[in-house]
Each structure stands twice: as C-alpha cells, then as structure tokens.
Design a protein around this motif. Structure first.
Motif, PDB file in Angstrom:
ATOM      1  N   ALA A   1       0.826  -1.206   0.000  1.00 56.33           N
ATOM      2  CA  ALA A   1       0.000   0.000   0.000  1.00 56.33           C
ATOM      3  C   ALA A   1       0.864   1.262   0.000  1.00 56.33           C
ATOM      4  O   ALA A   1       0.342   2.369  -0.126  1.00 56.33           O
ATOM      5  CB  ALA A   1      -0.925   0.004   1.214  1.00 56.33           C
ATOM      6  N   LEU A   2       2.162   1.097   0.132  1.00 58.64           N
ATOM      7  CA  LEU A   2       3.078   2.222   0.189  1.00 58.64           C
ATOM      8  C   LEU A   2       3.431   2.703  -1.215  1.00 58.64           C
ATOM      9  O   LEU A   2       3.190   2.011  -2.205  1.00 58.64           O
ATOM     10  CB  LEU A   2       4.363   1.821   0.927  1.00 58.64           C
ATOM     11  CG  LEU A   2       4.357   1.913   2.456  1.00 58.64           C
ATOM     12  CD1 LEU A   2       3.259   1.034   3.055  1.00 58.64           C
ATOM     13  CD2 LEU A   2       5.717   1.512   3.017  1.00 58.64           C
ATOM     14  N   SER A   3       4.022   3.887  -1.288  1.00 62.51           N
ATOM     15  CA  SER A   3       4.534   4.385  -2.553  1.00 62.51           C
ATOM     16  C   SER A   3       5.705   3.521  -3.000  1.00 62.51           C
ATOM     17  O   SER A   3       6.268   2.743  -2.217  1.00 62.51           O
ATOM     18  CB  SER A   3       4.999   5.837  -2.405  1.00 62.51           C
ATOM     19  OG  SER A   3       6.159   5.902  -1.580  1.00 62.51           O
ATOM     20  N   GLY A   4       6.104   3.657  -4.271  1.00 56.29           N
ATOM     21  CA  GLY A   4       7.226   2.874  -4.779  1.00 56.29           C
ATOM     22  C   GLY A   4       8.500   3.102  -3.990  1.00 56.29           C
ATOM     23  O   GLY A   4       9.233   2.156  -3.676  1.00 56.29           O
ATOM     24  N   GLY A   5       8.774   4.354  -3.647  1.00 58.68           N
ATOM     25  CA  GLY A   5       9.982   4.654  -2.879  1.00 58.68           C
ATOM     26  C   GLY A   5       9.946   4.054  -1.486  1.00 58.68           C
ATOM     27  O   GLY A   5      10.950   3.529  -0.988  1.00 58.68           O
ATOM     28  N   GLN A   6       8.773   4.116  -0.840  1.00 59.17           N
ATOM     29  CA  GLN A   6       8.641   3.534   0.491  1.00 59.17           C
ATOM     30  C   GLN A   6       8.744   2.015   0.448  1.00 59.17           C
ATOM     31  O   GLN A   6       9.330   1.399   1.337  1.00 59.17           O
ATOM     32  CB  GLN A   6       7.311   3.979   1.110  1.00 59.17           C
ATOM     33  CG  GLN A   6       7.282   5.464   1.461  1.00 59.17           C
ATOM     34  CD  GLN A   6       5.886   5.968   1.773  1.00 59.17           C
ATOM     35  OE1 GLN A   6       4.887   5.251   1.605  1.00 59.17           O
ATOM     36  NE2 GLN A   6       5.792   7.212   2.217  1.00 59.17           N
ATOM     37  N   GLN A   7       8.193   1.405  -0.611  1.00 62.44           N
ATOM     38  CA  GLN A   7       8.360  -0.038  -0.762  1.00 62.44           C
ATOM     39  C   GLN A   7       9.829  -0.403  -0.927  1.00 62.44           C
ATOM     40  O   GLN A   7      10.289  -1.424  -0.402  1.00 62.44           O
ATOM     41  CB  GLN A   7       7.561  -0.527  -1.970  1.00 62.44           C
ATOM     42  CG  GLN A   7       6.061  -0.516  -1.778  1.00 62.44           C
ATOM     43  CD  GLN A   7       5.330  -1.113  -2.954  1.00 62.44           C
ATOM     44  OE1 GLN A   7       5.747  -2.119  -3.524  1.00 62.44           O
ATOM     45  NE2 GLN A   7       4.215  -0.501  -3.337  1.00 62.44           N
ATOM     46  N   GLN A   8      10.570   0.439  -1.639  1.00 62.20           N
ATOM     47  CA  GLN A   8      12.002   0.175  -1.790  1.00 62.20           C
ATOM     48  C   GLN A   8      12.713   0.266  -0.450  1.00 62.20           C
ATOM     49  O   GLN A   8      13.628  -0.500  -0.168  1.00 62.20           O
ATOM     50  CB  GLN A   8      12.607   1.161  -2.791  1.00 62.20           C
ATOM     51  CG  GLN A   8      14.008   0.815  -3.248  1.00 62.20           C
ATOM     52  CD  GLN A   8      14.059  -0.507  -3.979  1.00 62.20           C
ATOM     53  OE1 GLN A   8      14.217  -1.560  -3.361  1.00 62.20           O
ATOM     54  NE2 GLN A   8      13.922  -0.471  -5.292  1.00 62.20           N
ATOM     55  N   MET A   9      12.305   1.196   0.384  1.00 58.98           N
ATOM     56  CA  MET A   9      12.870   1.300   1.725  1.00 58.98           C
ATOM     57  C   MET A   9      12.605   0.027   2.528  1.00 58.98           C
ATOM     58  O   MET A   9      13.477  -0.457   3.256  1.00 58.98           O
ATOM     59  CB  MET A   9      12.288   2.513   2.446  1.00 58.98           C
ATOM     60  CG  MET A   9      12.687   3.846   1.852  1.00 58.98           C
ATOM     61  SD  MET A   9      11.818   5.234   2.652  1.00 58.98           S
ATOM     62  CE  MET A   9      12.325   6.597   1.610  1.00 58.98           C
ATOM     63  N   VAL A  10      11.400  -0.520   2.391  1.00 58.77           N
ATOM     64  CA  VAL A  10      11.074  -1.778   3.084  1.00 58.77           C
ATOM     65  C   VAL A  10      11.980  -2.897   2.583  1.00 58.77           C
ATOM     66  O   VAL A  10      12.509  -3.691   3.380  1.00 58.77           O
ATOM     67  CB  VAL A  10       9.591  -2.158   2.889  1.00 58.77           C
ATOM     68  CG1 VAL A  10       9.304  -3.512   3.547  1.00 58.77           C
ATOM     69  CG2 VAL A  10       8.677  -1.094   3.478  1.00 58.77           C
ATOM     70  N   ALA A  11      12.170  -2.971   1.272  1.00 59.87           N
ATOM     71  CA  ALA A  11      13.014  -4.031   0.705  1.00 59.87           C
ATOM     72  C   ALA A  11      14.452  -3.911   1.201  1.00 59.87           C
ATOM     73  O   ALA A  11      15.104  -4.921   1.515  1.00 59.87           O
ATOM     74  CB  ALA A  11      12.970  -3.969  -0.816  1.00 59.87           C
ATOM     75  N   ILE A  12      14.958  -2.695   1.290  1.00 61.50           N
ATOM     76  CA  ILE A  12      16.313  -2.493   1.814  1.00 61.50           C
ATOM     77  C   ILE A  12      16.367  -2.866   3.289  1.00 61.50           C
ATOM     78  O   ILE A  12      17.280  -3.568   3.737  1.00 61.50           O
ATOM     79  CB  ILE A  12      16.751  -1.029   1.606  1.00 61.50           C
ATOM     80  CG1 ILE A  12      16.894  -0.726   0.111  1.00 61.50           C
ATOM     81  CG2 ILE A  12      18.067  -0.745   2.332  1.00 61.50           C
ATOM     82  CD1 ILE A  12      17.085   0.749  -0.205  1.00 61.50           C
ATOM     83  N   GLY A  13      15.377  -2.402   4.047  1.00 61.92           N
ATOM     84  CA  GLY A  13      15.340  -2.722   5.475  1.00 61.92           C
ATOM     85  C   GLY A  13      15.237  -4.211   5.740  1.00 61.92           C
ATOM     86  O   GLY A  13      15.889  -4.747   6.646  1.00 61.92           O
ATOM     87  N   ARG A  14      14.445  -4.901   4.928  1.00 62.17           N
ATOM     88  CA  ARG A  14      14.299  -6.356   5.074  1.00 62.17           C
ATOM     89  C   ARG A  14      15.641  -7.056   4.888  1.00 62.17           C
ATOM     90  O   ARG A  14      15.998  -7.957   5.646  1.00 62.17           O
ATOM     91  CB  ARG A  14      13.286  -6.869   4.058  1.00 62.17           C
ATOM     92  CG  ARG A  14      13.043  -8.370   4.104  1.00 62.17           C
ATOM     93  CD  ARG A  14      12.014  -8.777   3.063  1.00 62.17           C
ATOM     94  NE  ARG A  14      12.458  -8.440   1.709  1.00 62.17           N
ATOM     95  CZ  ARG A  14      11.673  -8.510   0.637  1.00 62.17           C
ATOM     96  NH1 ARG A  14      10.408  -8.892   0.748  1.00 62.17           N
ATOM     97  NH2 ARG A  14      12.146  -8.200  -0.558  1.00 62.17           N
ATOM     98  N   ALA A  15      16.413  -6.626   3.880  1.00 62.67           N
ATOM     99  CA  ALA A  15      17.731  -7.224   3.662  1.00 62.67           C
ATOM    100  C   ALA A  15      18.678  -6.906   4.815  1.00 62.67           C
ATOM    101  O   ALA A  15      19.458  -7.767   5.246  1.00 62.67           O
ATOM    102  CB  ALA A  15      18.310  -6.723   2.340  1.00 62.67           C
ATOM    103  N   LEU A  16      18.609  -5.694   5.336  1.00 68.17           N
ATOM    104  CA  LEU A  16      19.504  -5.306   6.429  1.00 68.17           C
ATOM    105  C   LEU A  16      19.201  -6.067   7.722  1.00 68.17           C
ATOM    106  O   LEU A  16      20.101  -6.253   8.554  1.00 68.17           O
ATOM    107  CB  LEU A  16      19.391  -3.806   6.684  1.00 68.17           C
ATOM    108  CG  LEU A  16      19.966  -2.889   5.609  1.00 68.17           C
ATOM    109  CD1 LEU A  16      19.639  -1.433   5.933  1.00 68.17           C
ATOM    110  CD2 LEU A  16      21.477  -3.079   5.477  1.00 68.17           C
TER     111      LEU A  16
END
Length: 239
Positions: free
Chosen positions: A138-153
C-alpha cells in the motif's frame, strides 16, 4: 584502498539459465567497507551476476569466495546465512503482510547481535515506522524500496547487494534512497549496487564496473574513468 584480501571475490565466473549462458568469465572483487557499482544496459548480465552470488542461479564454472571460502555451490538460504543479502529488482514484498511483518521476515536469517534491527531500520527510514502497520504494497514505490532495503539489512549482512534500487522512482525519491547508502556503509556493510544510471553510480561508488553482454568491459575508480571510456564500455564502442 589498500591491497588487503577481498571480502568477496569472483573469478572467471560463467553462469546462466539451462543451456543459455548469461555470464562469461566474469571477475569482480569487493573489499571490506567498500561500495562498488555495476553499470550496464538492460540484458548486460547484471541481475544474473547478483543471482549467481546469492546462489539463486547455479554457476557453470569459476568461483565465488566470501572471506576466502568458496560459496558458489551453496544453496541460496546458506549464502544468506553466511552474510550476503540482496535487495531484489522489483522489491518483491509480501502483499498480505504489513510493513513490519515484511521487515521481520528478513530477521529470520539474522546473524548474531549486529547493528540492524527494527529500531535501526526505522531510524534509517522514519516513514516506515509511521506506516509499520500498513500493508507493504500500500506504500509508494519509494517507500516499498525502503522496506526491501530494510528487510535485507535485518539479517545483518556482511555484503549487501542492491539490484536496480532506483528503477521506476522519481529523482527526489532516488535521492532519498541513495542518501541511506553511506549510513549503511558506516554500519560495517560492504555494498554492491547495480545501476543503469551512470551518474548515480559514479556519485556513490568507490569503484565502478561496467558490464556488456555478460562480460566486464571496464573497471576503475570514478575519478579515473573518463566519460568517453565509460560510454564506450557501456555501449560497446570500439576504440
């Protein structure tokens, strides 16, 4: 940079999908504390290289070494446990899970008591804390990218692979995403960033590789690479 032993070393790597070969004798190294960018057009082999490093794509020949130990025959979950995490192209969040649940999935392969946990990810990307109960998609594309980065970290990786993290995002959002790279690097992670945007890659990288048709065509420090050399390596222009 010094001449210390590479943290990640790829030698003469050939890989692909069944009978189709996408990588041909690729060499690459990443030192501890370094950010390396890999640039190249669509179809150059960048994503295949990332998938080979993480064990998703099987290698045909050559070697991938992490801290001197061969990992090219390990399955993807074991590669993750050894300390290599990837932010995949397209983000690939779980649509039925909240932002926080998507992040916690990354913590299932958590290595020790490192720097990265939920609080650290929320500190890096404060908007995710505000949206933590919302569905990830439900997030914007940029916020989804932040989630993907955070998930990897959340796995506390030694090596973070970022595959086309600016793809499809507005320039102002790309700026915010890339502002996190120095902070991630300062936490102790070494980073490989795959990018089609040459300018963005040159800004954040200690060294740059260029790929074309499954081969490395250029390598060097950004300040030592001319625009002409990069253009020729990117597009395959003969000298």
């Amino acid at each position: 940079m010094t001449d210390e032993k590479p943290l990640l070393e790829i030698s003469c790597l050939t890989a692909g999908y069944g009978d189709f070969k996408a990588l041909f004798g690729v060499d690459l190294h990443l030192r501890a504390g370094e950010t390396v960018a890999i640039i190249g057009a669509n179809g150059a082999g960048k994503t295949t290289l990332m998938r080979a490093i993480t064990g998703i794509v099987r290698t045909a020949s050559g070697a991938i070494r992490l801290d001197g130990e061969k990992i090219d025959m390990l399955p993807a979950p074991e590669v993750l446990l050894r300390g290599i995490a990837m932010v995949p192209e397209g983000r690939r969040l779980f649509p039925s899970l909240s932002v926080e649940e998507n992040l916690l999935i990354g913590g299932h392969a958590r290595r020790g008591d490192g720097r990265w946990n939920l609080n650290a990810v929320y500190e890096l990307f404060p908007v995710l804390k505000e949206r933590r109960s919302d569905p990830g998609t439900a997030l914007s594309g940029g916020q989804q990218q932040m989630v993907a980065i955070g998930r990897a970290l959340m796995s506390n990786p030694h090596v973070l692979l970022c595959d086309e993290i600016s793809l499809g995002l507005a320039p102002v959002v790309i700026r915010d995403i890339y502002a996190a790279i120095p902070k991630i690097k300062a936490s102790g992670a070494s980073i490989i960033v795959v990018e089609q945007d040459i300018g963005q890659a040159l800004k954040i990288a200690d060294r740059v590789y260029c790929m074309m048709e499954g081969r490395m065509t250029l390598e060097g420090r950004p300040e030592n690479l001319s625009r002409e050399a990069i253009h020729d390596a990117y597009f395959g222009v003969s000298a």
